[in-house]
Every structure is written in structure tokens, then in C-alpha cells.
Design a protein around this motif. Structure first.
Motif, mmCIF file in Angstrom:
data_model
loop_
_atom_site.group_PDB
_atom_site.id
_atom_site.type_symbol
_atom_site.label_atom_id
_atom_site.label_comp_id
_atom_site.label_asym_id
_atom_site.label_seq_id
_atom_site.Cartn_x
_atom_site.Cartn_y
_atom_site.Cartn_z
ATOM 1 N N LEU A 1 -100.094 29.398 -34.770
ATOM 2 C CA LEU A 1 -101.187 28.575 -34.616
ATOM 3 C C LEU A 1 -100.721 27.446 -33.871
ATOM 4 C CD1 LEU A 1 -104.108 27.951 -35.835
ATOM 5 C CD2 LEU A 1 -103.297 26.511 -37.649
ATOM 6 N N LEU B 1 -103.294 33.093 -33.552
ATOM 7 C CA LEU B 1 -104.568 32.583 -34.120
ATOM 8 C C LEU B 1 -105.002 31.603 -33.303
ATOM 9 C CD1 LEU B 1 -103.070 31.724 -37.838
ATOM 10 C CD2 LEU B 1 -104.393 33.892 -36.700
ATOM 11 N N HIS C 1 -106.697 28.284 -32.480
ATOM 12 C CA HIS C 1 -106.541 26.940 -32.897
ATOM 13 C C HIS C 1 -107.759 26.326 -33.151
ATOM 14 C CE1 HIS C 1 -106.712 25.057 -29.192
ATOM 15 N NE2 HIS C 1 -105.754 25.871 -28.851
ATOM 16 N N LEU D 1 -110.267 30.779 -40.656
ATOM 17 C CA LEU D 1 -108.596 30.707 -40.501
ATOM 18 C C LEU D 1 -107.766 31.763 -41.669
ATOM 19 C CD1 LEU D 1 -106.262 29.546 -39.181
ATOM 20 C CD2 LEU D 1 -106.530 27.749 -40.670
ATOM 21 N N LEU E 1 -96.403 31.106 -41.331
ATOM 22 C CA LEU E 1 -97.232 30.722 -40.505
ATOM 23 C C LEU E 1 -96.279 29.517 -39.944
ATOM 24 C CD1 LEU E 1 -100.133 29.975 -39.381
ATOM 25 C CD2 LEU E 1 -100.351 28.440 -41.287
ATOM 26 N N ALA F 1 -97.150 26.334 -37.246
ATOM 27 C CA ALA F 1 -98.131 25.612 -36.672
ATOM 28 C C ALA F 1 -97.874 24.441 -35.805
ATOM 29 C CB ALA F 1 -99.232 25.068 -37.939
ATOM 30 N N TYR G 1 -103.901 32.030 -26.801
ATOM 31 C CA TYR G 1 -104.165 33.324 -28.037
ATOM 32 C C TYR G 1 -105.248 34.128 -27.540
ATOM 33 C CZ TYR G 1 -108.280 29.938 -28.417
ATOM 34 O OH TYR G 1 -109.197 29.315 -28.195
#
Length: 608
Positions: free
Chosen positions: A111, A135, A137, A144, A156, A158, A268
Motif C-alpha cells: 500500500l 493495492l 492507495h 481495502l 501488509l 504501507a 499500482y
């Protein structure tokens, strides 16, 4: 006699090129394109026979070994060579290996926006043999969690600026036993660990190749999310074989190691990730990474970094053409623009204003098994059909098989599913996979991929995109799933039902979101509450800009919501008798639509 024969030969040599230019003007373009396709096919086949197996990552490692000091990534005032990227990805990989809850090969969700850390992290995970879920964002909460869950990720990773977004779903992630890492040096949130500090302390020693010994050509490389008729994004599986094939995207369009590529589309997405990022592995080019597209900074960035190749979607070119004209509009080194979705009139305006730039329009979808390239440069076309393509549309005849659409008419693009052109499909979504499959198209037992896109072919075999089929529309380069937006709207206490669709706006590409809604009995329309819900749960491009109040939803005979008439009537208060509202970010509410507001939108004075 000899003189006669010689005269015939000379005449043929002189006349033949003229005749070909007159009667078959695209022959040489076709030949060159087919030659390039053959070269790409031979390269892919040769790599597939290599031992150990050769993947996209290996091409990056080859470039690093051959040109370690070549600049690979430029980001703002930072510059990273191929060696820098290799070593930083080693640090990231070694830091992740020591992280409890992760094992090499586990799927990891990323993310993160456009920044060097995205590049280093993906390379690190590729070295560890881990599939990566890219993913979006911009998505939040329910969407999500759905995107995260459908790829079954164990970790995950991020960006630090997305900490609050992750905190909103952290309890659910903790219940699933997910390891949550934040790209920061400090994190005090329980259930979330800082990761940047661990990367800096890690070794930059190369990773053992046996960590990815389990990876095959059929193994998932990345999951890229695409909107669909289900209402929630779907995780399209891009396997290692497809990623290896995709290496050729830039090189097949004439990009070389001397080119500098401007990547301002999201990493992404397929375009930014596969074309801009992965494509540079093959060519050994430099990529200039932009955090977010900016029309006002676009050409200054190109001039500053000596950019020669740019990416676009249709909206990008329109935005650039909408900026104030400057004397130095043609003062740049850009020679090639690669992308899709540009209208013919914008295409012409772009060339007239910004100079002699070769535009390579192409058609492809993340999950699809067919693609086209407009290698001939025909303005408005997305590609050209030749003997290597077949085109069939699923309109059934009396015999039950599909009927081919005549030239000049619109039909649905489908493509035969074969070993050479497979349909990998979506993760954890067999129902959606089956919706994309068409059985018994031309003969009993055959299988085709349903693109969901309506196309038209002219007499010169050029292909033109017409529209999309299904409950999606496209706005600002993003697919919007109507069901997802409807679900968010009906969370509001005052709404009973919502019918979401896209409407045209003069001067804009695609369709902007609009919803016809029915208010619950005894309730009042609450524009502030609805605004709060859509802003909290939907990215900006998916938020319905206009709302139309109806007493009841119109349904078809099979109880599906009627959209066609609503789409045709649009948001013009002079044509719509129902109450209309428009999203107002300043008021943080949906406010009544007026003729004055409508006029400002149509004239372009009010930015959407």
C-alpha cells in the motif's frame, strides 16, 4: 532480349514501391510490426528454455551487472543507479526475512504511492519469491479489506503517510493474524511495526537464489486490481510468464537504453507498473518517477530531466491541452508517447501544440488475453487488425454460434483462450472468471475471453474503441464499479435505494458518476450525511458528482435497474424534472443543482 528483360526489372524496381504506397500503403508498417512480434516471441521462447528459469527480475539483474552505475530511478532531487536499487532491495529483503510472521514466498500486499521505496520493495519481494498485491492507495475500509483478503496476503507493507488508512482496518487485519509494517522509523500503534529503521540496519548482501526456487512461470507475480460488475475491485492475476512477456512493451515500441521515461501514472496500475517500471528492465532505460500527475509541472519535469518517452491515459493529454499556452510548449526532447484512451480531437490538438511526437496508442486489459497496438499512427484508432488476430462477437445465430460483426458496425471484442493466449483470471473469484468466459463461440467446445469492450473495425482494418459493457464506467482514467458506489450510498440512513451510472460532461473524457436515489419513507434527503459517507469510503474519482431524487427506481422485466434513459437525460436541470443535487466540497454536502451551476460545468468554468 537482354535489354528488354533488364528494362522490365528496372521498371519493376522503380514502379513497385510506388504501387505499394498507392494500393497497399500500410504493407511495410505491417511487415515491420510482424517482424517485431516475431523477434519478441523468439526472445520469450529462448528465455523460457533457460536454466534456472528466467523471470522479469533476472532481466533487471542482468542490467545491473552490465550497467551498475547507470541511473535507474530519478525521483524529485534523488537519483538511484541500478546498483543502488539492487542493494537497497537487498536490504529490504533481508529486513523482511528477519521479520516474525513472514516467510519467503508469502504473498505481501503493498500500500504505497509512487516513490523509490515502492520500486525497492517490489524488487525485494521478487528476490524472495513473494507475489505482491498492488493495492490502490486511494481505497478505504471495506474495499481495502476486500482487496487485501482476496489475495490472502500474510503481510501488509504501507507507506508512512497512509498510517491512518491502515489504522481504520487494523482490528480486522489483527484478527486475521496479518503482519502490518509501516515504512517509518518509529511506530507506536499496537499491532503495527516500523520497518524503515530495520531496512537501514539490514545487510545489502545478495539473496540466495534458492529462496525463489519454488517460483514457476505459472506462479503469480503480482495482483493488480480492476473494477468490475460485482461492485468491489477484483484481483487480476499476472503470472511470471505474462510479466516476462510484458518486458517487451517498451522495446517493441522503439525505446532503448538511451531513453528517459517519465512515469507519472500510478505504479499500482497496469500502465505504470508493467509498461513504465517493468518495461524499463528490458531496455535498461532511466525512469523519472513522479509522485502524482501534474499538468502544470509535466513539461517542466520533462525539460529538467531530458525526458524522451512519456506515458499517458486519455485524460492526461486532455489535461495537458487545457493548460495555458506557453512559448516554450515545443521546447522539449519528448519523441514518443505511449498509452491509451485518447480521443481523436485531443490527439490532434496535442500534436499541433506540443510538436512532432510519435503517439503509440494501444489496447490491453490487465486480465485480458488480447492486445492491439496502433503502430501505423492512425489518429483515433487503438490498433490495427491483421492476420495474427481474429475478431468474433458473441451474437448468436440460428445455429447457436456467434455471428461476426460486419465492418463499420460495433461489436463486442472477444479473444480465443489458448495455451499461447491464456486467461489466468482473478484471485478467489471463480464466478467472475466464468463471466469472462464464452463457450461454444464458433464451434462446440471452444472457449473465448469476453473483453466487455465494444469495438468497431473500419475497411482498413483499424480498430476503434466505442464503449464498455456492464455496470462500470470510466472517469479520470479509473474504472468505477456502480454496485460498490450504490452500496456506499445506501449506508446513509435517509436513502432506500440507489441506481449509479456515468454521464457525459462536455470537454471531458469518460463519464462522471451520477446516482438516481429513492429516499426512505418519512426521511428527508441529507446531503451532508451522504457527502460524509462517500468521502470516507470512496476515492475521489468514484464519488457520484450528481444525485437525482426519484420516488421509485425504474426496473426492467428481470428486475434490473434502468439506466439508459437516466444516462441520456444527464444532469441538466432543464431536462430533468426530478430534484437534482451536486457535490460541493466547499460546503461538504450535496447542494441543489441550479441552472447557473450547470452552465459553469458545461462551460468548463467549474472544475470537476
Amino acid at each position: 532480349m537482354e535489354i528488354y528483360v533488364l528494362s522490365i526489372i528496372v521498371a519493376t524496381v522503380l514502379v513497385a514501391p510506388l504501387a505499394l504506397r498507392t494500393f497497399r500503403p500500410l504493407l511495410w508498417a505491417d511487415v515491420r510490426y510482424c517482424r517485431d512480434l516475431l523477434r519478441i516471441a523468439l526472445t520469450v521462447v529462448a528465455r523460457r528454455w533457460r536454466t534456472p528459469p528466467f523471470f522479469a527480475l533476472d532481466r533487471f539483474l542482468e542490467q545491473t551487472a552490465a550497467n551498475p552505475d547507470k541511473v535507474f530511478v530519478v525521483f524529485e532531487n534523488e537519483r538511484y543507479s541500478y546498483r543502488d536499487a539492487d542493494r537497497r532491495s537487498n536490504r529490504t529483503a533481508n529486513a523482511l526475512r528477519s521479520q516474525p510472521g513472514y516467510q519467503a514466498g508469502d504473498t505481501v500486499a503493498l500500500l504505497m504511492g509512487n516513490e523509490p521505496a515502492f520500486v525497492f520493495t517490489w524488487l525485494a519481494l521478487a528476490k524472495l519469491g513473494s507475489p505482491v498485491a498492488l493495492l490502490n492507495h486511494n481505497i478505504r475500509t471495506k474495499s481495502l479489506l476486500h482487496c487485501f483478503s482476496c489475495c490472502r496476503a500474510k503481510v501488509l507493507l504501507a507507506a508512512s503517510e497512509l498510517k491512518e488508512v491502515v489504522e481504520d482496518v487494523l482490528p480486522s487485519l489483527m484478527e486475521q493474524g496479518v503482519t502490518v509494517l509501516l515504512m517509518s522509523h518509529l511506530c507506536k500503534t499496537p499491532g503495527m511495526e516500523s520497518f524503515s529503521d530495520k531496512v537501514e540496519e539490514a545487510s545489502d548482501c545478495p539473496l540466495p537464489r534458492n529462496l525463489r526456487s519454488h517460483v514457476t512461470f505459472k506462479s503469480p507475480a503480482v495482483y493488480i486490481y480492476t473494477s468490475g460488475t460485482t461492485g468491489l475491485p477484483k484481483a487480476a492475476v499476472v503470472n511470471q510468464n505474462r510479466l516476462l512477456t510484458a518486458l517487451a512493451v517498451l522495446s517493441s515500441n522503439g525505446v532503448t537504453a538511451s531513453d528517459v521515461i517519465y512515469v507519472n501514472l500510478p505504479l499500482y496500475h497496469t500502465a505504470g507498473f508493467i509498461v513504465g517500471f517493468i518495461g524499463s528492465f528490458e531496455t535498461g532505460s532511466t525512469i523519472v518517477l513522479k509522485r502524482k500527475f501534474s499538468a502544470s509541472q509535466f513539461w517542466d519535469d520533462c525539460r529538467k530531466n531530458s525526458v524522451t518517452v512519456v506515458q499517458y491515459i486519455g485524460e492526461v493529454m486532455r489535461y495537458l491541452c487545457s493548460t495555458p499556452k506557453r512559448e516554450n510548449d515545443q521546447d522539449h526532447k519528448v519523441r514518443l508517447a505511449i498509452g491509451n484512451g485518447v480521443r481523436a480531437e485531443i490527439w490532434r490538438e496535442f500534436l499541433n501544440r506540443f510538436g512532432n511526437i510519435e503517439v503509440r496508442e494501444f489496447y490491453a486489459s490487465t486480465e485480458g488475453n488480447v492486445g492491439f497496438v496502433n503502430y501505423a499512427g492512425k489518429i483515433g484508432a487503438i490498433g490495427r487488425v491483421h492476420f495474427l488476430h481474429r475478431r468474433d462477437e458473441p451474437i448468436r445465430g440460428a445455429n447457436g454460434f456467434c455471428v461476426e460483426t460486419p465492418r463499420g458496425e460495433t461489436g463486442l471484442l472477444v479473444s480465443k483462450i489458448t495455451d499461447i493466449a491464456p486467461f489466468v483470471g482473478y484471485a478467489q473469484s471463480e464466478e467472475q472468471n466464468e463471466r469472462k468466459r464464452l463457450h461454444n463461440v464458433l464451434k462446440k467446445g471452444d472457449l473465448y475471453f469476453n473483453s466487455g469492450d465494444l469495438m468497431r473495425i473500419d475497411n482498413d482494418n483499424f480498430l476503434y474503441f466505442q464503449d464498455r459493457v456492464g455496470d462500470t464506467f470510466r472517469w479520470k482514467g479509473e474504472n468505477v464499479a456502480t454496485t460498490e458506489v450504490s452500496d456506499i450510498l445506501t449506508v446513509s440512513d435517509c436513502l432506500k435505494e440507489a441506481n449509479v451510472y456515468g454521464v457525459k460532461v462536455p470537454g471531458h473524457e469518460g463519464r462522471i458518476g451520477m446516482a438516481a436515489v429513492a429516499v426512505k419513507e418519512g426521511e428527508q434527503f441529507d446531503g451532508s450525511e451522504i457527502y460524509k459517507n462517500v468521502v470516507s469510503h470512496l476515492p475521489s474519482y468514484a464519488r457520484p458528482r450528481f444525485i437525482r431524487i426519484q420516488n421509485a427506481m425504474e426496473l426492467t422485466g428481470t428486475f434490473k435497474q434502468m439506466k439508459l434513459k437516466l444516462v441520456e437525460q444527464g444532469f441538466d436541470p432543464a431536462r430533468v424534472r426530478d430534484l437534482l443535487y451536486v457535490l460541493d466540497d466547499h460546503e461538504k454536502s450535496y447542494v441543489p443543482m441550479t441552472a447557473q451551476i450547470y452552465g459553469c460545468i458545461v462551460s468548463g468554468n467549474l472544475k470537476l
